[in-house]
Design a protein around this motif. Structure first.
Motif, PDB file in Angstrom:
ATOM      1  N   ASN A 120       0.809  -1.215   0.000  1.00  0.00           N
ATOM      2  CA  ASN A 120       0.000   0.000   0.000  1.00  0.00           C
ATOM      3  C   ASN A 120       0.843   1.267   0.000  1.00  0.00           C
ATOM      4  OD1 ASN A 120       0.895  -0.021   2.610  1.00  0.00           O
ATOM      5  ND2 ASN A 120      -1.027   0.658   3.490  1.00  0.00           N
ATOM      6  N   ASN A 122       2.833   4.139  -2.629  1.00  0.00           N
ATOM      7  CA  ASN A 122       2.727   4.655  -3.989  1.00  0.00           C
ATOM      8  C   ASN A 122       3.963   4.203  -4.768  1.00  0.00           C
ATOM      9  OD1 ASN A 122       2.758   6.201  -6.309  1.00  0.00           O
ATOM     10  ND2 ASN A 122       1.892   7.992  -5.293  1.00  0.00           N
TER      11      ASN A 122
ATOM     12  N   THR B  82      -7.807  14.318  -7.616  1.00  0.00           N
ATOM     13  CA  THR B  82      -6.964  13.230  -8.096  1.00  0.00           C
ATOM     14  C   THR B  82      -6.156  12.597  -6.965  1.00  0.00           C
ATOM     15  OG1 THR B  82      -6.715  14.526 -10.106  1.00  0.00           O
ATOM     16  CG2 THR B  82      -5.313  12.600  -9.889  1.00  0.00           C
ATOM     17  N   SER B  86      -6.794   8.819  -6.021  1.00  0.00           N
ATOM     18  CA  SER B  86      -5.796   7.783  -6.319  1.00  0.00           C
ATOM     19  C   SER B  86      -5.170   7.230  -5.045  1.00  0.00           C
ATOM     20  CB  SER B  86      -4.737   8.312  -7.286  1.00  0.00           C
ATOM     21  OG  SER B  86      -4.091   9.403  -6.717  1.00  0.00           O
ATOM     22  N   SER B  87      -5.019   8.043  -4.014  1.00  0.00           N
ATOM     23  CA  SER B  87      -4.417   7.478  -2.797  1.00  0.00           C
ATOM     24  C   SER B  87      -5.421   6.601  -2.054  1.00  0.00           C
ATOM     25  CB  SER B  87      -3.875   8.574  -1.882  1.00  0.00           C
ATOM     26  OG  SER B  87      -4.915   9.385  -1.412  1.00  0.00           O
ATOM     27  N   PHE B  89      -7.972   4.748  -3.886  1.00  0.00           N
ATOM     28  CA  PHE B  89      -8.364   3.596  -4.690  1.00  0.00           C
ATOM     29  C   PHE B  89      -7.222   2.910  -5.418  1.00  0.00           C
ATOM     30  CE2 PHE B  89     -12.843   5.025  -4.524  1.00  0.00           C
ATOM     31  CZ  PHE B  89     -13.371   3.805  -4.129  1.00  0.00           C
ATOM     32  N   MET B  90      -6.190   3.645  -5.789  1.00  0.00           N
ATOM     33  CA  MET B  90      -5.147   3.023  -6.588  1.00  0.00           C
ATOM     34  C   MET B  90      -4.147   2.299  -5.691  1.00  0.00           C
ATOM     35  SD  MET B  90      -6.448   3.938  -9.364  1.00  0.00           S
ATOM     36  CE  MET B  90      -5.261   3.497 -10.617  1.00  0.00           C
ATOM     37  N   ALA B  91      -3.342   3.038  -4.971  1.00  0.00           N
ATOM     38  CA  ALA B  91      -2.313   2.392  -4.150  1.00  0.00           C
ATOM     39  C   ALA B  91      -2.794   2.158  -2.732  1.00  0.00           C
ATOM     40  CB  ALA B  91      -1.060   3.263  -4.131  1.00  0.00           C
ATOM     41  N   ARG B  92      -3.878   2.842  -2.367  1.00  0.00           N
ATOM     42  CA  ARG B  92      -4.375   2.774  -0.999  1.00  0.00           C
ATOM     43  C   ARG B  92      -3.326   3.333  -0.038  1.00  0.00           C
ATOM     44  NH1 ARG B  92      -9.291   2.869   1.482  1.00  0.00           N
ATOM     45  NH2 ARG B  92      -8.528   3.143   3.564  1.00  0.00           N
ATOM     46  N   SER B 168     -14.818   5.893  -9.287  1.00  0.00           N
ATOM     47  CA  SER B 168     -14.026   5.495 -10.455  1.00  0.00           C
ATOM     48  C   SER B 168     -13.350   6.737 -11.014  1.00  0.00           C
ATOM     49  CB  SER B 168     -14.930   4.895 -11.520  1.00  0.00           C
ATOM     50  OG  SER B 168     -15.765   5.904 -12.042  1.00  0.00           O
ATOM     51  N   PHE B 169     -12.453   6.529 -11.964  1.00  0.00           N
ATOM     52  CA  PHE B 169     -11.763   7.670 -12.558  1.00  0.00           C
ATOM     53  C   PHE B 169     -12.737   8.604 -13.259  1.00  0.00           C
ATOM     54  CE2 PHE B 169      -7.205   6.516 -12.181  1.00  0.00           C
ATOM     55  CZ  PHE B 169      -6.775   7.791 -11.863  1.00  0.00           C
TER      56      PHE B 169
END
Ligand SMILES: Nc1ncnc2c1ncn2[C@@H]1O[C@H](COP(=O)(O)OP(=O)(O)OP(=O)(O)O)[C@@H](O)[C@H]1O
Ligand SMILES: [Mg+2]
Lengths: 342, 258
Positions: A120, A122, B82, B86-87, B89-92, B168-169
């Motif tokens: 988790n 980046n 953004t 993204s923090s 949903f993407m990388a958590r 979602s994006f």
């Protein structure tokens, strides 16, 4: 098996204290007697309706190396998520070194470092930045955090990679990066959720050594794992969780020794496993190959009578081996004996 | 956490994002700069002499404040939306902050401040570019700064709200294209509301970005469609509403905990 089941598998049939006492809980007290983690009647129902925890109570003494074991979906990550404040609890209390996570949450969190199950960070950030920024979130000034990062990254073998973008690290390095990140604020209590998943044997041993050295320097450690050997090598105490309930807890030796000796492999001198299985019907036999059969032995009866029965029927037993169970099998057995729960 | 530790955490959140904003300048600064250069060329160098003066000032000078605001509004908004999205949903990697003792309000303040920094920096960049195409006058620097900062805060908060809700994006790209762009283009970047038919004048007065542009333009040119006090009041009200929603998120865990 039957007698064993009542003591290990059905905590609900006894008062909680009875089970704890039976499993040697008092020995868990570290010299200070302070609890690093104390969980009482913790329940969690997710928004989806899944009841992930059904009243979990757990104590981890300061200085302990504790394994939380359980099959997939048992609720391990949920417990850790609640302790970290990433998951809201439905009911119950959690305190860390005496600080309630609701009333005194900032204080409680400073004690804990966590290595999550899933990556988790980046992946576009550099190794150094990930560690130093994490220090910042704990209020550690940048200069100090940079010095500490050096101390941490060296033993974890990441110093050479400190200016690399984390995306370019190998899987094992990424796991170690998460350990480094968890240590920058010098937590007294480190929680690792399957830290060695997907890490090769050599690296895993290196990680074990590192965790042992942390433990020796006074850090209390809670670990979840699917590798029985890992818990055995590292941990002093353990609890087994299944379907959101603690079904056993005590010293790791106690739990594992008793669980493992239960199932026994018999190597026969002749390829007569089928007949042997028929003769030992009461022992839940499983034919492994033509001259090997696996049986289950309960403590009262022992393996003796089974061997005698086979000898009497001209099936000599060459070797009796305790089956060193994989954790999954242990779970399977524990849970299948538990009133037929799935 | 002690005040010093809170400050360190706040600084860390902002520093990290500002470093990112500067590193990926082709994505963060360049689009606004290129867009505004195109507008300056078309309305200044190519068409400017034909359009003539507007409210007594050369058309290009009239357009500059609105184009600066276009950059401010979209960048302050997108940055927070953004980063939040993204923090989460993407990388958590938002968990890095959530597991720390950093209070949620500091997290929000840090994210919003980063958005404000980006909004203001982009605004200044567009303004600097404008200096090559138009003669910029500064009627009231305090008014300019006030509108610049307050608008950035409002849009950063709006971006935060969008980022929290987005699943979602698409959820974070819809607003800039289908809400912000129409509001700003129809909010009087290129004209004074006086030129509109009465009905559209009425409609325009319901557009909050109209007040943003009008007040900001007053800071440069000293002329406005409505009094600058009213514009400022509207901008403050918008800030209050968004801050209230953000406060509600903070109380309820920002929709980040399961
Ligand atoms: N965010 C969530 N929303 C809904 N249900 C969830 C969520 N996270 C976990 N669960 C459910 O809660 C239960 C416990 O999950 P948890 O992740 O705690 O198990 P675990 O013991 O960590 O498993 P594993 O060994 O596979 O990591 C499972 O049934 C899981 O499906
Ligand atoms: Mg898990």
């Amino acid at each position: 098996m039957a007698e064993f089941s009542t003591s290990l598998e059905k905590p609900d049939s006894r008062p909680a204290g009875g089970l704890a006492a039976a499993m040697g809980r008092p020995a868990a007290q570290a010299p200070t007697g302070r609890a690093a983690l104390s969980i009482r009647n913790l329940t969690k129902t997710y928004a989806s309706g899944t009841q992930a925890l059904k009243g979990v109570s757990l104590d981890i003494a300061e200085g302990d190396f504790f394994a939380l074991l359980g099959p997939n979906g048992a609720g391990k990550t949920t417990v850790i998520g609640i302790v970290m404040g990433l998951v809201t609890k439905t009911a119950g209390t959690v305190s860390v070194f005496g600080h309630d996570i609701d009333r005194d949450h900032a204080r409680a969190r400073k004690f804990i470092g966590v290595v999550p199950q899933e990556l988790n960070f980046n992946i576009f950030e550099k190794v150094m930045d990930i560690v130093v920024n994490q220090g910042g979130y704990y209020g550690i000034p940048r200069k100090v955090a940079i010095e500490r990062a050096e101390e941490i990254l060296h033993p974890l073998g990441l110093w050479e990679k400190r200016w690399e973008v984390s995306r370019t690290l190998s899987g094992g390095m990424k796991r170690r990066l998460m350990i480094a990140r968890a240590l920058v604020h010098r937590p007294q209590f480190l929680i690792l959720d399957e830290p060695t998943a997907g890490v090769d044997v050599e690296l895993r041993r290196g990680m074990w050594d590192y965790l042992r050295s942390l433990r020796e320097s006074g850090t209390t450690i809670l670990l979840t794992t699917h590798y029985l050997e890992e818990a055995e090598q590292l941990c002093k105490h353990a609890a087994i969780i299944n379907h959101g309930e603690i079904i056993a807890s005590g010293t790791i030796k106690d739990i594992l020794a008793r669980l493992k000796s239960e199932r026994v492999t018999l190597d026969l001198a002749a390829p007569a496993a089928q007949q042997a299985a028929a003769l030992l019907a009461g022992y839940r036999p499983v034919v492994v190959d033509p001259s090997t059969v696996e049986v289950e032995v309960d403590e009262g009866r022992g393996i003796g009578p089974a061997v005698v029965t086979l000898q009497d029927n001209d099936i000599p037993v060459q070797m009796v081996r305790p089956k060193s169970g994989r954790l999954e099998e242990v779970f399977l057995r524990l849970t299948s004996g538990n009133g037929g729960a799935p | 956490m002690s005040p010093a530790e809170i400050w360190t955490s706040f600084y860390t959140i902002i520093r990290k994002d500002v470093v990112r904003i500067l590193r990926i300048w082709p994505q963060t600064f360049l689009p606004s700069i290129v867009t505004s250069i195109l507008y300056f060329l078309v309305f200044g160098a190519f068409l400017g002499s034909r359009i003539g003066a507007f409210d007594g000032v050369p058309f290009i000078n009239f357009v500059v404040p609105g184009l600066v605001m276009l950059g401010v509004v979209t960048n302050a908004f997108s940055n927070v939306a953004t980063v939040m999205f993204s923090s989460k949903f993407m990388a958590r990697n938002i968990d890095e902050i959530l597991v720390s003792p950093t209070p949620p309000i500091v997290l929000v303040a840090g994210f919003v401040t980063s958005g404000v920094v980006r909004g203001v920096l982009v605004g200044i960049s567009v303004l600097v570019v404008a200096l090559f195409f138009a003669e910029i006058s500064f009627h009231s620097v305090p008014v300019i700064l006030l509108f610049l900062v307050l608008t950035s805060i409002a849009l950063a908060l709006a971006g935060l709200i969008n980022g929290v809700y987005a699943k979602s994006f698409d959820g974070i790209s819809i607003v800039p294209t289908f809400v912000l762009a129409p509001l700003i283009y129809l909010g009087g970047v290129f004209y004074s509301v006086d030129v509109l038919p009465a009905f559209w004048q009425q409609v325009t007065h319901f557009n909050p970005l109209f007040y943003v542009i009008d007040g900001f333009r007053y800071g440069f040119l000293g002329i406005s469609d409505v009094s600058v006090g009213i514009s400022l009041a509207v901008l403050l009200a918008v800030n209050l509403v968004f801050a209230g929603i953000a406060w509600y998120f903070i109380r309820t865990g920002l929709g980040l905990r399961q």
